[in-house]
Write a protein that holds these residues in place. Structure first.
Motif, PDB file in Angstrom:
ATOM      1  N   ASP A  70     -67.596 -14.084  52.252  1.00  0.00           N
ATOM      2  CA  ASP A  70     -68.175 -14.612  51.011  1.00  0.00           C
ATOM      3  C   ASP A  70     -68.968 -15.856  51.121  1.00  0.00           C
ATOM      4  OD1 ASP A  70     -68.447 -15.961  48.484  1.00  0.00           O
ATOM      5  OD2 ASP A  70     -66.579 -15.197  47.662  1.00  0.00           O
ATOM      6  N   ALA A  71     -70.424 -15.584  51.278  1.00  0.00           N
ATOM      7  CA  ALA A  71     -71.432 -16.551  51.239  1.00  0.00           C
ATOM      8  C   ALA A  71     -71.209 -17.625  50.566  1.00  0.00           C
ATOM      9  CB  ALA A  71     -72.672 -16.108  51.259  1.00  0.00           C
ATOM     10  N   SER A  72     -70.536 -17.703  49.050  1.00  0.00           N
ATOM     11  CA  SER A  72     -70.732 -18.784  48.152  1.00  0.00           C
ATOM     12  C   SER A  72     -69.297 -19.788  48.734  1.00  0.00           C
ATOM     13  CB  SER A  72     -70.480 -18.213  46.842  1.00  0.00           C
ATOM     14  OG  SER A  72     -69.154 -17.268  46.855  1.00  0.00           O
ATOM     15  N   LEU A  73     -68.301 -18.865  49.153  1.00  0.00           N
ATOM     16  CA  LEU A  73     -67.093 -19.450  49.686  1.00  0.00           C
ATOM     17  C   LEU A  73     -67.522 -20.422  50.767  1.00  0.00           C
ATOM     18  CD1 LEU A  73     -64.320 -20.347  49.674  1.00  0.00           C
ATOM     19  CD2 LEU A  73     -63.541 -18.154  50.810  1.00  0.00           C
ATOM     20  N   ARG A  74     -68.173 -19.953  51.695  1.00  0.00           N
ATOM     21  CA  ARG A  74     -68.628 -20.548  52.794  1.00  0.00           C
ATOM     22  C   ARG A  74     -69.378 -21.807  52.774  1.00  0.00           C
ATOM     23  NH1 ARG A  74     -68.932 -19.427  58.090  1.00  0.00           N
ATOM     24  NH2 ARG A  74     -70.087 -20.594  59.420  1.00  0.00           N
ATOM     25  N   ALA A  75     -70.177 -21.670  51.558  1.00  0.00           N
ATOM     26  CA  ALA A  75     -71.035 -22.846  51.135  1.00  0.00           C
ATOM     27  C   ALA A  75     -70.158 -23.961  50.644  1.00  0.00           C
ATOM     28  CB  ALA A  75     -72.017 -22.689  50.411  1.00  0.00           C
ATOM     29  N   GLU A  76     -69.037 -23.635  49.892  1.00  0.00           N
ATOM     30  CA  GLU A  76     -68.331 -24.573  49.435  1.00  0.00           C
ATOM     31  C   GLU A  76     -67.134 -25.207  50.558  1.00  0.00           C
ATOM     32  OE1 GLU A  76     -64.140 -24.225  46.672  1.00  0.00           O
ATOM     33  OE2 GLU A  76     -65.381 -22.351  46.562  1.00  0.00           O
ATOM     34  N   LEU A  77     -66.979 -24.371  51.675  1.00  0.00           N
ATOM     35  CA  LEU A  77     -65.997 -25.077  52.779  1.00  0.00           C
ATOM     36  C   LEU A  77     -66.797 -25.806  53.741  1.00  0.00           C
ATOM     37  CD1 LEU A  77     -63.864 -21.852  53.129  1.00  0.00           C
ATOM     38  CD2 LEU A  77     -63.408 -23.992  51.971  1.00  0.00           C
ATOM     39  N   ALA A  78     -68.116 -25.448  53.926  1.00  0.00           N
ATOM     40  CA  ALA A  78     -68.644 -26.254  55.114  1.00  0.00           C
ATOM     41  C   ALA A  78     -70.142 -26.375  54.674  1.00  0.00           C
ATOM     42  CB  ALA A  78     -68.384 -25.207  56.264  1.00  0.00           C
ATOM     43  N   SER A  79     -71.066 -27.015  55.630  1.00  0.00           N
ATOM     44  CA  SER A  79     -72.214 -27.176  55.590  1.00  0.00           C
ATOM     45  C   SER A  79     -72.936 -25.827  56.191  1.00  0.00           C
ATOM     46  CB  SER A  79     -72.837 -28.350  56.234  1.00  0.00           C
ATOM     47  OG  SER A  79     -72.326 -29.654  55.500  1.00  0.00           O
ATOM     48  N   ASP A  80     -74.348 -26.012  56.079  1.00  0.00           N
ATOM     49  CA  ASP A  80     -74.971 -24.735  56.633  1.00  0.00           C
ATOM     50  C   ASP A  80     -74.926 -24.649  58.312  1.00  0.00           C
ATOM     51  OD1 ASP A  80     -75.798 -23.568  54.478  1.00  0.00           O
ATOM     52  OD2 ASP A  80     -77.645 -24.665  54.289  1.00  0.00           O
ATOM     53  N   TYR A  81     -74.906 -25.769  58.748  1.00  0.00           N
ATOM     54  CA  TYR A  81     -74.939 -25.979  60.085  1.00  0.00           C
ATOM     55  C   TYR A  81     -73.497 -25.959  61.139  1.00  0.00           C
ATOM     56  CZ  TYR A  81     -73.838 -30.889  59.613  1.00  0.00           C
ATOM     57  OH  TYR A  81     -73.180 -31.796  59.458  1.00  0.00           O
ATOM     58  N   GLU A  82     -72.537 -25.846  59.936  1.00  0.00           N
ATOM     59  CA  GLU A  82     -71.109 -26.108  60.627  1.00  0.00           C
ATOM     60  C   GLU A  82     -70.400 -24.892  60.668  1.00  0.00           C
ATOM     61  OE1 GLU A  82     -69.302 -30.281  58.961  1.00  0.00           O
ATOM     62  OE2 GLU A  82     -69.091 -28.587  57.421  1.00  0.00           O
ATOM     63  N   ARG A  83     -69.684 -24.831  61.876  1.00  0.00           N
ATOM     64  CA  ARG A  83     -68.731 -23.498  62.026  1.00  0.00           C
ATOM     65  C   ARG A  83     -67.340 -23.604  61.421  1.00  0.00           C
ATOM     66  NH1 ARG A  83     -72.945 -21.887  62.449  1.00  0.00           N
ATOM     67  NH2 ARG A  83     -74.085 -20.854  64.198  1.00  0.00           N
TER      68      ARG A  83
END
Length: 381
Positions: A193-206
């Protein structure tokens, strides 16, 4: 078949024991078997369980007290005579003991007196927990308790080769291997889920993710060595008494609380690497769920994870206590997109056939084996 399950812990408490019982009840109820569950009494606990196929399974509650320091964990206080009556009332073909200790220990005696074969499923490393909680003097007594329970059972099932060998080394007899299933229809890469990913971390973070109870034996504090790594975001899913300490230790980590079902599947599939830090896992179901989500896993080279993770293919194992190896393994995958994708694909492929229907069928074979063994050579009562 009529199957009486005796669960050392059960709903509303969710843990590995509860999850396994729920999945098996779902599978067997759908197949037409008759089931009953005996579990500790707890506030808010239902007397019936509704399965996914719509059947109602009775849950017979027995008196219990809260465990000191863990109010949501209940210690059954019923006796053998009371259990014998409950079991006889259902008249099962086999007793299934889920992680037996005190309740399961009384149930196996009741089963012996009724001449009912018993399959004991080992799931919790209680002797290891006593040492982790600063009570190593109870380790020997814990093994004595487990020997008494399991050697009364017709069969004992261990979830991993390391656990099987450990049980045999402590003189527990008639031990067989039975792993756990994973719901590959729920846990899947399609839930990324791209939206969840954006909620959890910055673009450059793993994202490094942990899922499990926040308790001392899980050693979640070991994730601190990854917490301050540039480009890494630690995400922790779960609840438990260690949460305040962990929040103070890792202020940048994302604490997401308890998650289940599709919500948990969405979080797992959105991770880059899954890390489980506990060294006392007899199996570690969350590793399988992460791998089914297409996420490579990292864990200590101890217990159940040894069977689940294939080093240099589906993830990495590190020497228990050697956190520099955890850092190295994590960096190896987090910052190499191609390698991480390759490991994730291999992880998914490795669990495709470990479904609950397959494992339930295998367990049914052990039930039948126990029934035959009881008929041929009943254990002494």
């Amino acid at each position: 078949m009529r199957i009486q399950m005796v669960a050392e812990s059960f709903l509303p408490l969710m843990n590995g024991v509860t999850n396994s019982v729920l999945r098996l009840v779902d599978e067997y109820a759908a197949a037409g078997h008759d089931l009953s569950i005996i579990a500790p009494k707890q506030r808010g606990a239902d007397r019936f369980l509704r399965t996914s196929s719509g059947r109602k399974v009775r849950v017979r509650r027995v008196p219990s007290l809260p465990m000191l320091g863990y109010g949501d964990v209940r210690i059954a206080t019923t006796n053998v005579s009371q259990l014998r009556r409950k079991i006889a009332d259902f008249a099962p073909d086999v007793l299934h003991l889920a992680s037996p200790t005190l309740l399961g220990g009384r149930a196996v005696v009741a089963g012996q007196r009724l001449g009912i074969p018993t399959v004991a499923v080992y799931q919790t490393d209680i002797p290891g927990y006593t040492a982790k909680y600063g009570m190593p003097f109870l380790e020997s007594a814990s093994w004595q308790l487990l020997r008494d329970v399991h050697n009364r059972a017709t069969l004992t099932l261990a979830p991993s080769t390391a656990t099987r060998d450990q049980l045999k080394a402590h003189d527990i007899e008639r031990v067989h291997l039975w792993r756990r299933g994973v719901d590959t229809s729920l846990f899947s890469p399609r839930h990324r889920d791209a939206s969840l990913r954006a909620e959890l971390a910055s673009d450059y973070e793993r994202i490094v993710m942990y899922v499990g109870r926040l308790a001392a034996e899980k050693q979640v504090e070991d994730l601190r060595v990854l917490h301050d790594t540039p480009g890494v975001r630690v995400v922790i899913i779960g609840e438990g008494p260690e949460e305040p300490t962990l929040r103070a230790l890792m202020p940048r980590a994302r604490f997401r609380g308890f998650r289940s079902g599709t919500d948990l599947a969405r979080h797992l599939a959105t991770a880059d690497v899954f890390v489980h830090t506990g060294e006392l896992e007899t199996f570690c179901q969350t590793i399988q769920e992460a791998m089914a989500s297409g996420v490579p896993a990292i864990a200590p080279r101890s217990g159940g994870p040894i069977d689940l993770i294939s080093p240099s293919r589906t993830g990495w194992l590190y020497t228990p206590g050697q956190l520099d190896e955890l850092v190295s393994a994590s960096r190896d995958l987090l910052f190499d997109d191609a390698k991480r994708a390759s490991f994730g694909e291999a992880a998914l492929e490795s669990v495709r056939r470990r479904t609950w229907p397959v494992l339930a069928e295998q367990l049914m074979g052990y039930y039948e084996q126990a029934i035959q063994a009881q008929q041929l050579a009943p254990l002494p009562r």
